[in-house]
Design an enzyme around this catalytic site. Structure first.
Site, short mmCIF file in Angstrom:
data_model
loop_
_atom_site.label_atom_id
_atom_site.label_comp_id
_atom_site.label_asym_id
_atom_site.label_seq_id
_atom_site.Cartn_x
_atom_site.Cartn_y
_atom_site.Cartn_z
N VAL A 90 0.80 -1.13 -0.09
CA VAL A 90 0.13 -0.04 0.06
C VAL A 90 0.96 1.17 0.09
CG1 VAL A 90 -1.77 1.46 1.52
CG2 VAL A 90 -2.06 -1.25 1.39
N CYS A 91 1.81 1.29 0.88
CA CYS A 91 2.82 2.35 0.98
C CYS A 91 3.68 2.56 -0.39
CB CYS A 91 3.86 2.17 2.05
SG CYS A 91 3.05 2.11 3.50
N THR A 92 3.67 1.70 -1.18
CA THR A 92 4.40 1.62 -2.39
C THR A 92 3.67 2.66 -3.19
OG1 THR A 92 5.70 -0.21 -2.00
CG2 THR A 92 5.43 0.66 -4.36
#
Ligand code: BEZ
Length: 266
Positions: A90-92
Protein backbone atom coordinates in the site's frame (compact mmCIF):
# COMPACT_ATOMS: atom_id res chain seq x y z
CA UNK A 1 1.68 -18.21 17.96
CA UNK A 2 0.66 -17.04 14.47
CA UNK A 3 -1.98 -19.16 12.73
CA UNK A 4 -1.22 -20.62 9.33
CA UNK A 5 -3.70 -18.14 7.82
CA UNK A 6 -1.89 -15.21 9.40
CA UNK A 7 1.46 -16.65 8.33
CA UNK A 8 0.07 -16.78 4.80
CA UNK A 9 -0.94 -13.11 5.01
CA UNK A 10 2.50 -12.30 6.30
CA UNK A 11 4.18 -14.28 3.51
CA UNK A 12 2.01 -12.48 0.98
CA UNK A 13 3.60 -9.19 2.06
CA UNK A 14 6.84 -10.43 0.52
CA UNK A 15 10.48 -9.92 1.48
CA UNK A 16 9.90 -6.55 3.12
CA UNK A 17 7.54 -7.97 5.66
CA UNK A 18 9.92 -10.81 6.40
CA UNK A 19 12.65 -8.29 6.97
CA UNK A 20 10.51 -6.49 9.55
CA UNK A 21 10.13 -9.58 11.68
CA UNK A 22 13.71 -10.34 12.75
CA UNK A 23 14.25 -6.69 13.64
CA UNK A 24 11.19 -6.77 15.83
CA UNK A 25 12.19 -10.06 17.38
CA UNK A 26 15.63 -8.78 18.23
CA UNK A 27 14.18 -5.65 19.84
CA UNK A 28 11.80 -7.76 21.89
CA UNK A 29 14.46 -10.20 23.07
CA UNK A 30 16.83 -7.57 24.45
CA UNK A 31 16.91 -7.71 28.21
CA UNK A 32 17.83 -4.04 28.82
CA UNK A 33 14.65 -1.99 29.00
CA UNK A 34 14.38 -0.02 25.78
CA UNK A 35 13.66 3.21 27.63
CA UNK A 36 17.03 3.13 29.39
CA UNK A 37 18.75 2.80 26.04
CA UNK A 38 17.01 5.90 24.78
CA UNK A 39 14.20 4.17 22.93
CA UNK A 40 10.61 4.54 23.93
CA UNK A 41 8.79 1.55 25.39
CA UNK A 42 5.21 0.39 25.47
CA UNK A 43 5.07 1.51 29.09
CA UNK A 44 6.22 5.06 28.35
CA UNK A 45 3.65 7.54 27.15
CA UNK A 46 4.20 8.56 23.59
CA UNK A 47 4.30 12.35 23.22
CA UNK A 48 0.99 13.66 21.93
CA UNK A 49 0.88 15.83 18.89
CA UNK A 50 -2.03 18.21 19.10
CA UNK A 51 -3.32 20.56 16.44
CA UNK A 52 -1.78 23.97 17.02
CA UNK A 53 1.28 22.64 18.85
CA UNK A 54 4.75 23.32 17.48
CA UNK A 55 5.95 20.36 15.44
CA UNK A 56 8.75 18.76 17.50
CA UNK A 57 12.15 19.41 15.99
CA UNK A 58 14.59 16.56 15.30
CA UNK A 59 17.67 15.74 13.30
CA UNK A 60 17.63 12.75 11.00
CA UNK A 61 19.31 11.03 8.10
CA UNK A 62 17.34 11.26 4.89
CA UNK A 63 17.81 10.18 1.31
CA UNK A 64 18.82 13.81 0.63
CA UNK A 65 21.35 14.01 3.48
CA UNK A 66 21.13 14.94 7.15
CA UNK A 67 18.41 17.38 8.15
CA UNK A 68 17.29 19.50 11.05
CA UNK A 69 13.52 19.32 10.59
CA UNK A 70 12.75 22.96 11.45
CA UNK A 71 15.54 24.18 9.16
CA UNK A 72 14.16 21.92 6.44
CA UNK A 73 10.69 23.48 6.81
CA UNK A 74 12.22 26.97 6.89
CA UNK A 75 9.38 29.39 6.04
CA UNK A 76 7.34 26.96 3.96
CA UNK A 77 4.41 24.71 4.62
CA UNK A 78 5.41 21.07 4.97
CA UNK A 79 3.81 17.66 4.73
CA UNK A 80 5.32 14.73 6.60
CA UNK A 81 3.91 11.29 5.82
CA UNK A 82 5.12 8.05 7.28
CA UNK A 83 5.44 4.36 6.50
CA UNK A 84 6.19 1.41 8.80
CA UNK A 85 8.55 -0.34 6.39
CA UNK A 86 10.00 -0.17 2.89
CA UNK A 87 8.64 -2.43 0.15
CA UNK A 88 5.16 -2.58 1.68
CA UNK A 89 2.50 -2.69 -1.03
CA UNK A 90 0.00 0.00 0.00
CA UNK A 91 2.81 2.39 0.96
CA UNK A 92 4.49 1.82 -2.40
CA UNK A 93 1.38 3.01 -4.22
CA UNK A 94 1.09 6.01 -1.89
CA UNK A 95 4.66 7.20 -2.38
CA UNK A 96 4.32 6.84 -6.15
CA UNK A 97 1.17 8.98 -6.04
CA UNK A 98 2.73 11.65 -3.80
CA UNK A 99 5.80 11.75 -6.06
CA UNK A 100 3.60 12.45 -9.09
CA UNK A 101 1.99 15.40 -7.29
CA UNK A 102 5.26 17.28 -6.73
CA UNK A 103 4.09 20.25 -8.81
CA UNK A 104 0.76 20.49 -6.95
CA UNK A 105 2.49 20.64 -3.57
CA UNK A 106 5.09 23.08 -4.91
CA UNK A 107 2.31 25.35 -6.25
CA UNK A 108 0.94 25.57 -2.70
CA UNK A 109 4.39 26.23 -1.21
CA UNK A 110 4.44 22.86 0.58
CA UNK A 111 7.69 20.93 1.07
CA UNK A 112 7.20 17.16 1.01
CA UNK A 113 9.06 14.72 3.24
CA UNK A 114 8.44 11.02 3.81
CA UNK A 115 9.54 8.73 6.63
CA UNK A 116 9.96 4.98 6.72
CA UNK A 117 11.26 2.80 9.51
CA UNK A 118 14.19 1.34 7.57
CA UNK A 119 17.70 2.50 6.72
CA UNK A 120 18.94 4.65 3.85
CA UNK A 121 20.25 1.76 1.74
CA UNK A 122 16.85 0.14 1.84
CA UNK A 123 15.13 3.47 1.06
CA UNK A 124 17.32 3.97 -2.02
CA UNK A 125 16.36 0.54 -3.35
CA UNK A 126 12.68 1.13 -2.55
CA UNK A 127 12.68 4.49 -4.35
CA UNK A 128 14.06 2.78 -7.46
CA UNK A 129 11.17 0.33 -7.26
CA UNK A 130 8.57 3.05 -6.65
CA UNK A 131 9.84 5.01 -9.65
CA UNK A 132 9.71 1.92 -11.81
CA UNK A 133 6.24 0.80 -10.66
CA UNK A 134 4.60 4.24 -10.71
CA UNK A 135 6.54 5.60 -13.69
CA UNK A 136 7.63 8.63 -11.72
CA UNK A 137 10.72 10.23 -10.22
CA UNK A 138 10.38 10.59 -6.47
CA UNK A 139 12.20 13.81 -5.60
CA UNK A 140 11.49 14.52 -1.95
CA UNK A 141 13.59 13.21 0.96
CA UNK A 142 12.63 10.14 2.93
CA UNK A 143 13.73 9.99 6.56
CA UNK A 144 15.53 6.81 7.64
CA UNK A 145 13.80 6.07 10.96
CA UNK A 146 14.96 2.49 11.54
CA UNK A 147 14.99 3.02 15.32
CA UNK A 148 11.54 4.68 15.13
CA UNK A 149 12.69 7.68 17.12
CA UNK A 150 10.83 10.18 14.94
CA UNK A 151 7.81 7.87 14.75
CA UNK A 152 7.70 7.83 18.55
CA UNK A 153 8.26 11.59 18.86
CA UNK A 154 5.35 12.17 16.49
CA UNK A 155 2.95 9.73 18.15
CA UNK A 156 2.83 7.44 15.12
CA UNK A 157 3.43 4.13 16.89
CA UNK A 158 0.32 2.06 17.49
CA UNK A 159 -1.12 0.84 20.77
CA UNK A 160 0.67 -2.48 20.71
CA UNK A 161 4.34 -1.75 21.12
CA UNK A 162 7.40 -0.03 19.78
CA UNK A 163 8.06 -2.77 17.30
CA UNK A 164 4.65 -2.30 15.70
CA UNK A 165 4.30 -5.95 15.03
CA UNK A 166 0.88 -7.37 15.74
CA UNK A 167 0.13 -10.95 16.66
CA UNK A 168 0.17 -11.86 12.98
CA UNK A 169 3.66 -10.45 12.56
CA UNK A 170 2.50 -7.49 10.51
CA UNK A 171 3.43 -3.86 11.13
CA UNK A 172 0.15 -2.02 11.35
CA UNK A 173 1.13 1.53 12.08
CA UNK A 174 3.41 4.51 11.37
CA UNK A 175 0.97 5.64 8.70
CA UNK A 176 0.41 9.25 9.67
CA UNK A 177 0.15 12.50 7.76
CA UNK A 178 1.08 15.85 9.29
CA UNK A 179 0.58 19.23 7.66
CA UNK A 180 2.77 21.88 9.27
CA UNK A 181 2.55 25.60 8.58
CA UNK A 182 5.41 28.10 8.14
CA UNK A 183 5.19 28.97 11.87
CA UNK A 184 5.93 25.21 12.43
CA UNK A 185 2.48 24.67 13.90
CA UNK A 186 0.81 21.32 13.33
CA UNK A 187 -2.34 22.09 11.35
CA UNK A 188 -3.52 18.60 10.39
CA UNK A 189 -2.94 15.07 11.61
CA UNK A 190 -4.32 11.94 9.98
CA UNK A 191 -3.63 8.33 10.88
CA UNK A 192 -4.33 5.52 8.48
CA UNK A 193 -4.59 1.79 9.01
CA UNK A 194 -2.27 -0.48 7.01
CA UNK A 195 -5.19 -1.70 4.96
CA UNK A 196 -6.26 1.64 3.51
CA UNK A 197 -4.26 3.74 1.08
CA UNK A 198 -4.26 7.46 1.74
CA UNK A 199 -6.10 9.94 -0.47
CA UNK A 200 -3.85 12.52 -2.09
CA UNK A 201 -6.81 14.65 -3.23
CA UNK A 202 -7.98 14.95 0.37
CA UNK A 203 -4.51 16.01 1.50
CA UNK A 204 -4.39 18.74 -1.16
CA UNK A 205 -7.99 19.75 -0.35
CA UNK A 206 -7.17 20.27 3.33
CA UNK A 207 -4.09 22.30 2.44
CA UNK A 208 -6.25 24.47 0.15
CA UNK A 209 -8.78 24.90 2.95
CA UNK A 210 -6.13 25.83 5.54
CA UNK A 211 -4.43 28.31 3.23
CA UNK A 212 -7.75 29.87 2.15
CA UNK A 213 -8.83 30.10 5.79
CA UNK A 214 -5.57 31.78 6.82
CA UNK A 215 -5.77 34.27 3.96
CA UNK A 216 -9.44 35.21 4.23
CA UNK A 217 -10.42 34.43 7.81
CA UNK A 218 -13.04 31.88 6.74
CA UNK A 219 -13.77 28.21 7.32
CA UNK A 220 -14.84 25.65 4.73
CA UNK A 221 -17.87 23.35 4.75
CA UNK A 222 -18.24 19.63 4.10
CA UNK A 223 -16.66 18.43 0.84
CA UNK A 224 -15.51 21.97 0.04
CA UNK A 225 -13.40 22.44 -3.07
CA UNK A 226 -11.56 25.54 -4.26
CA UNK A 227 -14.13 27.95 -5.78
CA UNK A 228 -17.04 26.79 -3.59
CA UNK A 229 -18.65 29.12 -1.06
CA UNK A 230 -16.97 29.33 2.33
CA UNK A 231 -18.30 29.91 5.85
CA UNK A 232 -18.11 33.06 7.96
CA UNK A 233 -16.78 31.76 11.29
CA UNK A 234 -18.75 32.33 14.51
CA UNK A 235 -16.10 34.81 15.71
CA UNK A 236 -17.16 37.31 12.99
CA UNK A 237 -20.52 39.08 13.31
CA UNK A 238 -22.78 39.30 10.27
CA UNK A 239 -22.40 43.14 10.06
CA UNK A 240 -18.59 42.74 10.15
CA UNK A 241 -18.76 40.00 7.53
CA UNK A 242 -20.88 42.27 5.33
CA UNK A 243 -18.24 44.99 5.62
CA UNK A 244 -15.51 42.51 4.66
CA UNK A 245 -17.09 40.36 1.93
CA UNK A 246 -19.02 41.30 -1.20
CA UNK A 247 -21.80 38.86 -0.31
CA UNK A 248 -23.03 37.16 2.86
CA UNK A 249 -25.85 34.63 2.87
CA UNK A 250 -27.36 33.93 6.27
CA UNK A 251 -28.97 30.46 6.52
CA UNK A 252 -29.12 30.69 10.30
CA UNK A 253 -27.52 33.32 12.54
CA UNK A 254 -24.77 30.76 13.18
CA UNK A 255 -24.42 29.57 9.55
CA UNK A 256 -23.38 32.25 7.09
CA UNK A 257 -21.93 31.57 3.64
CA UNK A 258 -19.93 33.88 1.39
CA UNK A 259 -18.13 33.54 -1.92
CA UNK A 260 -15.12 34.88 -0.05
CA UNK A 261 -14.72 37.76 -2.52
CA UNK A 262 -13.41 40.66 -0.43
CA UNK A 263 -14.74 44.23 -0.74
CA UNK A 264 -12.18 46.78 -1.90
CA UNK A 265 -10.77 48.74 1.04
CA UNK A 266 -12.40 52.19 1.31
C1 BEZ B 1 1.35 -1.79 3.18
O1 BEZ B 1 0.78 -2.52 2.37
O2 BEZ B 1 1.79 -0.69 2.84
C2 BEZ B 1 1.53 -2.28 4.59
C3 BEZ B 1 1.47 -3.63 4.86
C4 BEZ B 1 1.64 -4.07 6.15
C5 BEZ B 1 1.88 -3.17 7.16
C6 BEZ B 1 1.91 -1.83 6.87
C7 BEZ B 1 1.75 -1.37 5.59
Amino acid sequence: MASSASRAVFRSLGPAAWSIRPAAASLKSRSTPLLRRGFATPTAEQPRIRLGSIAPNFTAKTTHGDINFHSFIDNSWAILFSHPADFTPVCTTELGAFAKLKDEFEKRGVKMIGLSANDLQSHDRWIEDINDISKTKLQFPIIADADRKVAWLYDMVDAQDLTNIDEKGIAFTIRSVFVIDPAKKVRLTMMYPASTGRNTSEVLRVIDSLQTGDKKGVTTPIDWQVGDDVIVPPTVSTPDAQKKFQDVREIRPYLRFTSGEMKALA
